[in-house]
Design an enzyme around this catalytic site. Structure first.
Site, PDB file in Angstrom:
ATOM      1  N   ARG A   1       6.992  13.145  -6.678  1.00  0.00           N
ATOM      2  CA  ARG A   1       6.259  12.063  -6.018  1.00  0.00           C
ATOM      3  C   ARG A   1       6.765  10.688  -6.440  1.00  0.00           C
ATOM      4  O   ARG A   1       6.618   9.718  -5.696  1.00  0.00           O
ATOM      5  CB  ARG A   1       4.763  12.161  -6.334  1.00  0.00           C
ATOM      6  CG  ARG A   1       4.042  13.325  -5.678  1.00  0.00           C
ATOM      7  CD  ARG A   1       2.538  13.267  -5.950  1.00  0.00           C
ATOM      8  NE  ARG A   1       2.039  11.931  -5.688  1.00  0.00           N
ATOM      9  CZ  ARG A   1       1.332  11.212  -6.558  1.00  0.00           C
ATOM     10  NH1 ARG A   1       1.035  11.697  -7.750  1.00  0.00           N
ATOM     11  NH2 ARG A   1       0.918  10.009  -6.237  1.00  0.00           N
TER      12      ARG A   1
ATOM     13  N   ASP B   1       1.858   3.656 -16.944  1.00  0.00           N
ATOM     14  CA  ASP B   1       2.773   4.611 -16.324  1.00  0.00           C
ATOM     15  C   ASP B   1       3.930   5.007 -17.231  1.00  0.00           C
ATOM     16  O   ASP B   1       4.725   5.885 -16.876  1.00  0.00           O
ATOM     17  CB  ASP B   1       3.327   4.048 -15.016  1.00  0.00           C
ATOM     18  CG  ASP B   1       2.334   4.183 -13.860  1.00  0.00           C
ATOM     19  OD1 ASP B   1       1.289   4.820 -14.054  1.00  0.00           O
ATOM     20  OD2 ASP B   1       2.611   3.650 -12.773  1.00  0.00           O
TER      21      ASP B   1
ATOM     22  N   LYS C   1       8.747   2.579  -6.302  1.00  0.00           N
ATOM     23  CA  LYS C   1       7.836   3.359  -5.473  1.00  0.00           C
ATOM     24  C   LYS C   1       6.570   2.571  -5.175  1.00  0.00           C
ATOM     25  O   LYS C   1       6.108   2.500  -4.026  1.00  0.00           O
ATOM     26  CB  LYS C   1       7.467   4.668  -6.169  1.00  0.00           C
ATOM     27  CG  LYS C   1       6.531   5.550  -5.341  1.00  0.00           C
ATOM     28  CD  LYS C   1       5.760   6.550  -6.179  1.00  0.00           C
ATOM     29  CE  LYS C   1       4.561   5.893  -6.848  1.00  0.00           C
ATOM     30  NZ  LYS C   1       3.526   6.862  -7.264  1.00  0.00           N
ATOM     31  N   ASN C   2       5.967   1.987  -6.211  1.00  0.00           N
ATOM     32  CA  ASN C   2       4.696   1.297  -6.023  1.00  0.00           C
ATOM     33  C   ASN C   2       4.845   0.055  -5.153  1.00  0.00           C
ATOM     34  O   ASN C   2       3.948  -0.272  -4.366  1.00  0.00           O
ATOM     35  CB  ASN C   2       4.085   0.946  -7.378  1.00  0.00           C
ATOM     36  CG  ASN C   2       3.627   2.182  -8.147  1.00  0.00           C
ATOM     37  OD1 ASN C   2       3.279   3.194  -7.547  1.00  0.00           O
ATOM     38  ND2 ASN C   2       3.642   2.103  -9.458  1.00  0.00           N
TER      39      ASN C   2
ATOM     40  N   ARG D   1     -10.752   5.933  -9.773  1.00  0.00           N
ATOM     41  CA  ARG D   1     -10.123   4.810  -9.077  1.00  0.00           C
ATOM     42  C   ARG D   1     -11.106   4.311  -8.033  1.00  0.00           C
ATOM     43  O   ARG D   1     -10.928   4.527  -6.838  1.00  0.00           O
ATOM     44  CB  ARG D   1      -8.806   5.247  -8.428  1.00  0.00           C
ATOM     45  CG  ARG D   1      -7.827   5.886  -9.413  1.00  0.00           C
ATOM     46  CD  ARG D   1      -6.502   6.158  -8.771  1.00  0.00           C
ATOM     47  NE  ARG D   1      -5.632   6.906  -9.659  1.00  0.00           N
ATOM     48  CZ  ARG D   1      -4.314   6.990  -9.530  1.00  0.00           C
ATOM     49  NH1 ARG D   1      -3.717   6.359  -8.555  1.00  0.00           N
ATOM     50  NH2 ARG D   1      -3.587   7.693 -10.367  1.00  0.00           N
ATOM     51  N   PRO D   2     -12.192   3.671  -8.492  1.00  0.00           N
ATOM     52  CA  PRO D   2     -13.249   3.282  -7.565  1.00  0.00           C
ATOM     53  C   PRO D   2     -12.772   2.266  -6.549  1.00  0.00           C
ATOM     54  O   PRO D   2     -11.874   1.463  -6.810  1.00  0.00           O
ATOM     55  CB  PRO D   2     -14.310   2.676  -8.491  1.00  0.00           C
ATOM     56  CG  PRO D   2     -13.569   2.234  -9.710  1.00  0.00           C
ATOM     57  CD  PRO D   2     -12.453   3.225  -9.880  1.00  0.00           C
ATOM     58  N   VAL D   3     -13.396   2.322  -5.349  1.00  0.00           N
ATOM     59  CA  VAL D   3     -13.007   1.412  -4.278  1.00  0.00           C
ATOM     60  C   VAL D   3     -14.016   0.277  -4.120  1.00  0.00           C
ATOM     61  O   VAL D   3     -13.941  -0.468  -3.156  1.00  0.00           O
ATOM     62  CB  VAL D   3     -12.861   2.175  -2.941  1.00  0.00           C
ATOM     63  CG1 VAL D   3     -11.755   3.213  -3.031  1.00  0.00           C
ATOM     64  CG2 VAL D   3     -14.182   2.824  -2.535  1.00  0.00           C
ATOM     65  N   ASP D   4     -14.921   0.140  -5.082  1.00  0.00           N
ATOM     66  CA  ASP D   4     -15.935  -0.903  -4.928  1.00  0.00           C
ATOM     67  C   ASP D   4     -15.322  -2.290  -4.923  1.00  0.00           C
ATOM     68  O   ASP D   4     -15.811  -3.198  -4.225  1.00  0.00           O
ATOM     69  CB  ASP D   4     -16.988  -0.798  -6.042  1.00  0.00           C
ATOM     70  CG  ASP D   4     -16.402  -1.028  -7.431  1.00  0.00           C
ATOM     71  OD1 ASP D   4     -15.528  -0.237  -7.829  1.00  0.00           O
ATOM     72  OD2 ASP D   4     -16.820  -1.983  -8.104  1.00  0.00           O
TER      73      ASP D   4
ATOM     74  N   CYS E   1      -2.814  11.263  -8.342  1.00  0.00           N
ATOM     75  CA  CYS E   1      -2.956  12.075  -9.548  1.00  0.00           C
ATOM     76  C   CYS E   1      -4.375  12.010 -10.095  1.00  0.00           C
ATOM     77  O   CYS E   1      -5.042  10.973 -10.021  1.00  0.00           O
ATOM     78  CB  CYS E   1      -1.984  11.589 -10.626  1.00  0.00           C
ATOM     79  SG  CYS E   1      -0.249  11.848 -10.222  1.00  0.00           S
TER      80      CYS E   1
END
Length: 502
Positions: free
Chosen positions: A476, A381, A65-66, A164-167, A159
């Site tokens: 999912r 995971d 999936k990933n 889950r920062p986008v910096d 989830c």
């Protein structure tokens, strides 16, 4: 729909190059287009599991999936059609296909294959409601910025297991010359006019898989050489690098902590097979272990599940490798311990089989400690599923979660079955089973993807009936998991409520 031809990765000469007209204008969506439509009636299915059944037989492992999510995003970099094999039929991959379509890409599913053509992309702002469903939806910011010069992408969803920062994404894109700002819940990025992205150097503070993949895709079409250091080494990163390389990109170092990328102005569509899902394989390995059963599975790349294999060795299993694929041997069943057969199929190699059989007849599995780490460490995971197994093992086990700070929601549900688990922050002490003790079925609620499937495994081992709500989370990431488990002998049913008439 007539789709352009594709090319096979690695083995054929580059196809004819197709240039995007510089006069073509890409637009962001209007306020009306980005409004969320009225929600359709949602139906919450449930799993009911009657525990105690032994598993046996063979289970096919779906594509990763990933890997599929990042590769689908990468098709936006390519002129012509990309043909992907092994994309699992999941709600997450369907959401990613919807994201691509919202940009103007053509996406078709045909005989288990997915065809993507992004030449018709006319927007650089995907629908926010789709981006907010999955973390992988945010990955499109890299390809959009690299190929079309701008992007406006909502913050990612997925989830609720931690920040889950986008910096890292923002600072990495800025290192490639992009102008990036965060406003109104979206990341707006633009390449310098008349120049596009340029090669640069960037060191990630943490080896984030998503940031590594997004920056890799952006750098593949930047002018010059890009060096990314302290990057993720996960197999999914390697999978993406192989797809990009087959599409004409120049990427070196995938699987190490440094990537060297020489940008190209054009990439072309190619044909690619997504690698098998290591998390699904690990989940079925743990399903066999928690039910003390014998099953086989394929395809699996053993190196992708090596850390879990080591833990099963520590638990008392014997691991051997052999060529080919074997069915379960009934002689192993009397040992009442997990036998797991894995088949490897990677590139030109025809794989191996791994069998886990008990080290001592009549013995039971022993507890073991785990500490989640980036690959090649123990994968976060698989932490919830491993914890479910540990509740059935002898002794005490320590589980330390170092990747996501909120990945302990499954503990409360496992306790409802009778599991003895103490939690302090992101560390859990699992008290294994006592003599003659057993978990008892109960009503449970799945709060996230991996935590949800850990409840499924626990239900397989519990006495009586376990009912699990919230299984949309499980859907999912697992393709037909209930059907696969039923084929192995599990007593699991999917209950779909009939909506009452309005």
């Amino acid at each position: 729909m007539a789709l352009p031809s594709f090319t096979l990765s690695h083995h054929q000469n580059p196809p004819k190059t197709y240039f995007i007209s510089p006069k073509k204008q890409y637009h962001t969506l209007s306020r009306l287009q980005t409004q969320t439509p009225a929600k359709a009636l949602t139906i919450d299915p449930k799993f009911t599991i009657t525990g105690g059944n032994k598993l046996s037989g063979h289970v096919p492992i779906s594509g990763s999936k990933n890997s599929a999510l990042s590769i689908l995003a990468a098709t936006l970099c390519c002129s012509g059609t990309s043909k992907l094999h092994g994309v699992p039929n999941l709600s997450d991959t369907r959401t990613m296909a919807s994201i691509l379509r919202s940009l103007g890409a053509e996406v078709e599913v045909y005989n288990g294959e997915m065809l993507v053509n992004a030449d018709g992309v006319g927007s650089v702002e995907p629908l926010s409601e789709e981006i907010e469903k999955i973390r992988g939806g945010f990955f499109v910011i890299g390809p959009l910025l690299a190929r079309f010069g701008e992007a406006a992408v909502a913050l990612p969803g997925g989830c609720d297991i931690g920040a889950r920062p986008v910096d890292l994404y923002i600072r990495g894109l800025r290192a490639l010359g992009a102008i990036v700002e965060l406003r109104d819940g979206k990341v707006h990025a633009q390449a310098p006019k008349g120049r596009g992205l340029v090669g640069g150097r960037f060191k990630l503070d943490y080896p984030s898989v998503g940031a590594t993949e997004t920056l890799m895709m952006a750098a593949c079409m930047a002018d010059g050489v890009t060096v990314l250091s302290n990057v993720a080494k996960e197999p999914e990163v390697i999978d993406l690098a192989h797809f990009l390389t087959g599409s004409g990109a120049r990427v070196e170092g995938a699987g190490s902590d440094t990537l060297f990328i020489r940008g190209k102005s054009q990439l072309h569509g190619s044909e690619y097979v997504v690698s098998p899902d290591r998390v699904e394989a690990g989940t079925f390995m743990l399903a066999a272990a928690i039910t003390r059963s014998s099953i086989s599975m394929s395809p699996v790349i053993p190196s992708h599940v090596a850390c879990l294999t080591d833990k099963l060795l520590a638990a008392g299993c014997k691991i051997t490798c052999a060529h080919g694929t074997l069915e379960s041997n009934a002689a192993f069943n009397v040992c009442s311990i997990a036998q797991i057969c894995l088949y490897r199929q990677q590139s030109e190699q025809m794989g191996k089989q791994i069998s886990a059989i008990p080290a001592y007849i009549g013995d039971d599995l022993r507890g073991f400690d785990i500490r989640t780490r980036p690959f090649p460490g123990f994968p976060t995971d698989l932490q919830p599923q491993a914890m479910a197994l540990l509740t059935t093992c002898n002794g005490f086990s320590l589980v330390e979660e170092t990747v996501f700070e909120n990945r302990m929601s499954h503990v409360r549900e496992l306790r409802k079955l009778g599991a003895k688990i103490r939690v302090c922050g992101s560390t859990a002490l699992v008290c294994g089973k006592e003599e003659e003790s057993a978990m008892l079925g109960s009503q449970l609620l799945a709060m996230d993807l991996r935590g949800g499937v850990s409840l499924v495994l626990a239900g397989l081992a519990a006495e009586g009936v376990t009912e699990i709500s919230g299984i949309a989370h499980v859907d999912r990431g697992y393709e037909n998991i209930d059907a696969k488990l039923r084929f192995l002998g599990a007593d699991i049913k999917r209950l779909i409520p009939i909506p009452s008439p309005l």
